[in-house]
Design a protein around this motif. Structure first.
Motif, PDB file in Angstrom:
ATOM      1  N   MET A   1       0.849  -1.168   0.000  1.00  0.00           N
ATOM      2  CA  MET A   1       0.000   0.000   0.000  1.00  0.00           C
ATOM      3  C   MET A   1       0.894   1.229   0.000  1.00  0.00           C
ATOM      4  N   THR A   2       0.582   2.142  -0.898  1.00  0.00           N
ATOM      5  CA  THR A   2       1.372   3.360  -0.978  1.00  0.00           C
ATOM      6  C   THR A   2       0.501   4.556  -0.673  1.00  0.00           C
ATOM      7  N   ASP A   3       1.063   5.517   0.029  1.00  0.00           N
ATOM      8  CA  ASP A   3       0.356   6.758   0.314  1.00  0.00           C
ATOM      9  C   ASP A   3       0.688   7.721  -0.811  1.00  0.00           C
ATOM     10  N   GLN A   4      -0.270   7.915  -1.723  1.00  0.00           N
ATOM     11  CA  GLN A   4       0.003   8.694  -2.919  1.00  0.00           C
ATOM     12  C   GLN A   4       0.057  10.194  -2.628  1.00  0.00           C
ATOM     13  N   THR A   5      -0.908  10.713  -1.892  1.00  0.00           N
ATOM     14  CA  THR A   5      -0.937  12.132  -1.556  1.00  0.00           C
ATOM     15  C   THR A   5      -1.707  12.307  -0.263  1.00  0.00           C
ATOM     16  N   ASN A   6      -1.727  13.538   0.213  1.00  0.00           N
ATOM     17  CA  ASN A   6      -2.506  13.844   1.405  1.00  0.00           C
ATOM     18  C   ASN A   6      -3.916  14.302   1.068  1.00  0.00           C
ATOM     19  N   THR A   7      -4.266  14.337  -0.221  1.00  0.00           N
ATOM     20  CA  THR A   7      -5.619  14.741  -0.594  1.00  0.00           C
ATOM     21  C   THR A   7      -6.597  13.652  -0.181  1.00  0.00           C
ATOM     22  N   PRO A   8      -7.824  14.041   0.139  1.00  0.00           N
ATOM     23  CA  PRO A   8      -8.810  13.035   0.548  1.00  0.00           C
ATOM     24  C   PRO A   8      -9.029  11.980  -0.538  1.00  0.00           C
ATOM     25  N   LYS A   9      -9.180  10.762  -0.103  1.00  0.00           N
ATOM     26  CA  LYS A   9      -9.428   9.659  -1.032  1.00  0.00           C
ATOM     27  C   LYS A   9     -10.933   9.531  -1.263  1.00  0.00           C
ATOM     28  N   PRO A  10     -11.343   9.223  -2.478  1.00  0.00           N
ATOM     29  CA  PRO A  10     -12.781   9.092  -2.748  1.00  0.00           C
ATOM     30  C   PRO A  10     -13.371   7.857  -2.079  1.00  0.00           C
ATOM     31  N   ALA A  11     -14.601   7.980  -1.624  1.00  0.00           N
ATOM     32  CA  ALA A  11     -15.302   6.838  -1.029  1.00  0.00           C
ATOM     33  C   ALA A  11     -15.948   5.984  -2.114  1.00  0.00           C
ATOM     34  N   VAL A  12     -16.477   6.637  -3.142  1.00  0.00           N
ATOM     35  CA  VAL A  12     -17.122   5.916  -4.236  1.00  0.00           C
ATOM     36  C   VAL A  12     -16.174   5.937  -5.427  1.00  0.00           C
ATOM     37  N   LEU A  13     -15.851   4.745  -5.909  1.00  0.00           N
ATOM     38  CA  LEU A  13     -14.945   4.610  -7.052  1.00  0.00           C
ATOM     39  C   LEU A  13     -15.770   4.266  -8.283  1.00  0.00           C
TER      40      LEU A  13
ATOM     41  N   GLN B   1     -15.825  -7.694  -9.564  1.00  0.00           N
ATOM     42  CA  GLN B   1     -14.592  -7.924  -8.803  1.00  0.00           C
ATOM     43  C   GLN B   1     -13.374  -7.368  -9.531  1.00  0.00           C
ATOM     44  N   ASN B   2     -13.301  -7.573 -10.837  1.00  0.00           N
ATOM     45  CA  ASN B   2     -12.153  -7.077 -11.598  1.00  0.00           C
ATOM     46  C   ASN B   2     -12.088  -5.551 -11.590  1.00  0.00           C
ATOM     47  N   GLU B   3     -13.227  -4.898 -11.762  1.00  0.00           N
ATOM     48  CA  GLU B   3     -13.238  -3.437 -11.737  1.00  0.00           C
ATOM     49  C   GLU B   3     -12.867  -2.912 -10.353  1.00  0.00           C
ATOM     50  N   ARG B   4     -13.397  -3.550  -9.296  1.00  0.00           N
ATOM     51  CA  ARG B   4     -13.079  -3.112  -7.931  1.00  0.00           C
ATOM     52  C   ARG B   4     -11.571  -3.223  -7.680  1.00  0.00           C
ATOM     53  N   GLU B   5     -10.983  -4.327  -8.081  1.00  0.00           N
ATOM     54  CA  GLU B   5      -9.548  -4.520  -7.882  1.00  0.00           C
ATOM     55  C   GLU B   5      -8.745  -3.405  -8.551  1.00  0.00           C
ATOM     56  N   ASP B   6      -9.082  -3.081  -9.790  1.00  0.00           N
ATOM     57  CA  ASP B   6      -8.378  -2.019 -10.515  1.00  0.00           C
ATOM     58  C   ASP B   6      -8.625  -0.652  -9.884  1.00  0.00           C
ATOM     59  N   GLN B   7      -9.868  -0.396  -9.482  1.00  0.00           N
ATOM     60  CA  GLN B   7     -10.217   0.882  -8.870  1.00  0.00           C
ATOM     61  C   GLN B   7      -9.430   1.110  -7.578  1.00  0.00           C
ATOM     62  N   VAL B   8      -9.354   0.075  -6.736  1.00  0.00           N
ATOM     63  CA  VAL B   8      -8.661   0.191  -5.440  1.00  0.00           C
ATOM     64  C   VAL B   8      -7.174   0.469  -5.647  1.00  0.00           C
ATOM     65  N   GLU B   9      -6.577  -0.211  -6.599  1.00  0.00           N
ATOM     66  CA  GLU B   9      -5.156   0.024  -6.857  1.00  0.00           C
ATOM     67  C   GLU B   9      -4.924   1.448  -7.364  1.00  0.00           C
ATOM     68  N   GLU B  10      -5.777   1.891  -8.280  1.00  0.00           N
ATOM     69  CA  GLU B  10      -5.599   3.239  -8.837  1.00  0.00           C
ATOM     70  C   GLU B  10      -5.887   4.335  -7.806  1.00  0.00           C
ATOM     71  N   ALA B  11      -6.983   4.199  -7.064  1.00  0.00           N
ATOM     72  CA  ALA B  11      -7.399   5.273  -6.159  1.00  0.00           C
ATOM     73  C   ALA B  11      -6.652   5.271  -4.830  1.00  0.00           C
ATOM     74  N   TYR B  12      -6.314   4.077  -4.330  1.00  0.00           N
ATOM     75  CA  TYR B  12      -5.736   3.980  -2.988  1.00  0.00           C
ATOM     76  C   TYR B  12      -4.300   3.460  -2.970  1.00  0.00           C
ATOM     77  N   GLY B  13      -3.791   3.046  -4.136  1.00  0.00           N
ATOM     78  CA  GLY B  13      -2.436   2.512  -4.185  1.00  0.00           C
ATOM     79  C   GLY B  13      -2.305   1.155  -3.524  1.00  0.00           C
ATOM     80  N   LEU B  14      -3.402   0.421  -3.422  1.00  0.00           N
ATOM     81  CA  LEU B  14      -3.385  -0.889  -2.767  1.00  0.00           C
ATOM     82  C   LEU B  14      -3.475  -1.986  -3.811  1.00  0.00           C
ATOM     83  N   ASP B  15      -2.354  -2.653  -4.054  1.00  0.00           N
ATOM     84  CA  ASP B  15      -2.287  -3.812  -4.939  1.00  0.00           C
ATOM     85  C   ASP B  15      -2.545  -5.024  -4.044  1.00  0.00           C
ATOM     86  N   ILE B  16      -3.744  -5.588  -4.123  1.00  0.00           N
ATOM     87  CA  ILE B  16      -4.094  -6.661  -3.186  1.00  0.00           C
ATOM     88  C   ILE B  16      -3.246  -7.915  -3.381  1.00  0.00           C
ATOM     89  N   HIS B  17      -2.717  -8.125  -4.566  1.00  0.00           N
ATOM     90  CA  HIS B  17      -1.880  -9.307  -4.808  1.00  0.00           C
ATOM     91  C   HIS B  17      -0.499  -9.122  -4.174  1.00  0.00           C
TER      92      HIS B  17
END
Length: 170
Positions: free
Chosen positions: A1-13, A40-56
């Motif tokens: 998990m990476t902290d990309q910025t200090n800007t608020p992260k979106p709740a709805v992706l 599931q595939n879209e959620r996985e991609d959204q989480v990585e892009e928005a939150y920097g969390l690569d679940i794998h």
């Protein structure tokens, strides 16, 4: 998990994807079981892009991952072959060991509900084959991005709420 910025992260992706021919039935409609894969595939991609969390990568590092404990889905309109659809996802509830993720499929213009899915994910330690508690950094992320508005306790009530919202938007 990476902290990309200090800007608020979106709740709805939100993202868009195209319905593929090989995922459809002979009528050209997305197969009912294929909806789960798209969500599931879209959620996985959204989480990585928005939150920097690569679940794998997270799983390889920690030995912990989320498994599906329960799905509730309603199919409202067909998704057709080659159609561009919009998928919105959000965490609606979170606990120390689980979370409820909502997935909504809409048409390209976000005017028609196609399907709604609630997935309860259970966090497990694969090496121990048992439930695990979310790490503090995960809980911090979840606290930031969980949808703050109250979510109905029953799936059917949430479906009605979303359908009513779509009617009002017209």
């Amino acid at each position: 998990m990476t902290d990309q910025t200090n800007t608020p992260k979106p709740a709805v992706l939100e993202s868009q994807t195209r319905i593929r021919f090989d995922h459809c039935d002979p009528f050209g409609h997305l197969n009912n079981s294929a909806f789960l894969n798209y969500f599931q595939n879209e959620r996985e991609d959204q989480v990585e892009e928005a939150y920097g969390l690569d679940i794998h990568a997270f799983f390889r590092k920690t030995g912990r991952a989320w498994v599906v404990g329960q799905n509730q889905i309603v199919y409202l309109q067909p998704a057709r072959v080659r159609e561009l659809v919009t998928i919105r996802t959000s965490i609606r509830q979170v606990s120390d060991t689980s979370m409820l993720v909502e997935h909504i499929m809409l048409d390209e213009h976000r005017q028609k509900l196609k399907a709604i899915l609630w997935t309860k994910f259970v966090y497990i330690d694969v090496r121990k084959s048992e439930r695990a508690q979310h790490e503090p950094e995960l809980m911090q992320l979840f606290d930031e991005v969980v949808v703050k508005e109250e979510t109905p306790a029953l799936f059917e009530d949430r479906v009605k709420q979303l359908r009513d919202e779509m009617k009002l938007a017209k």
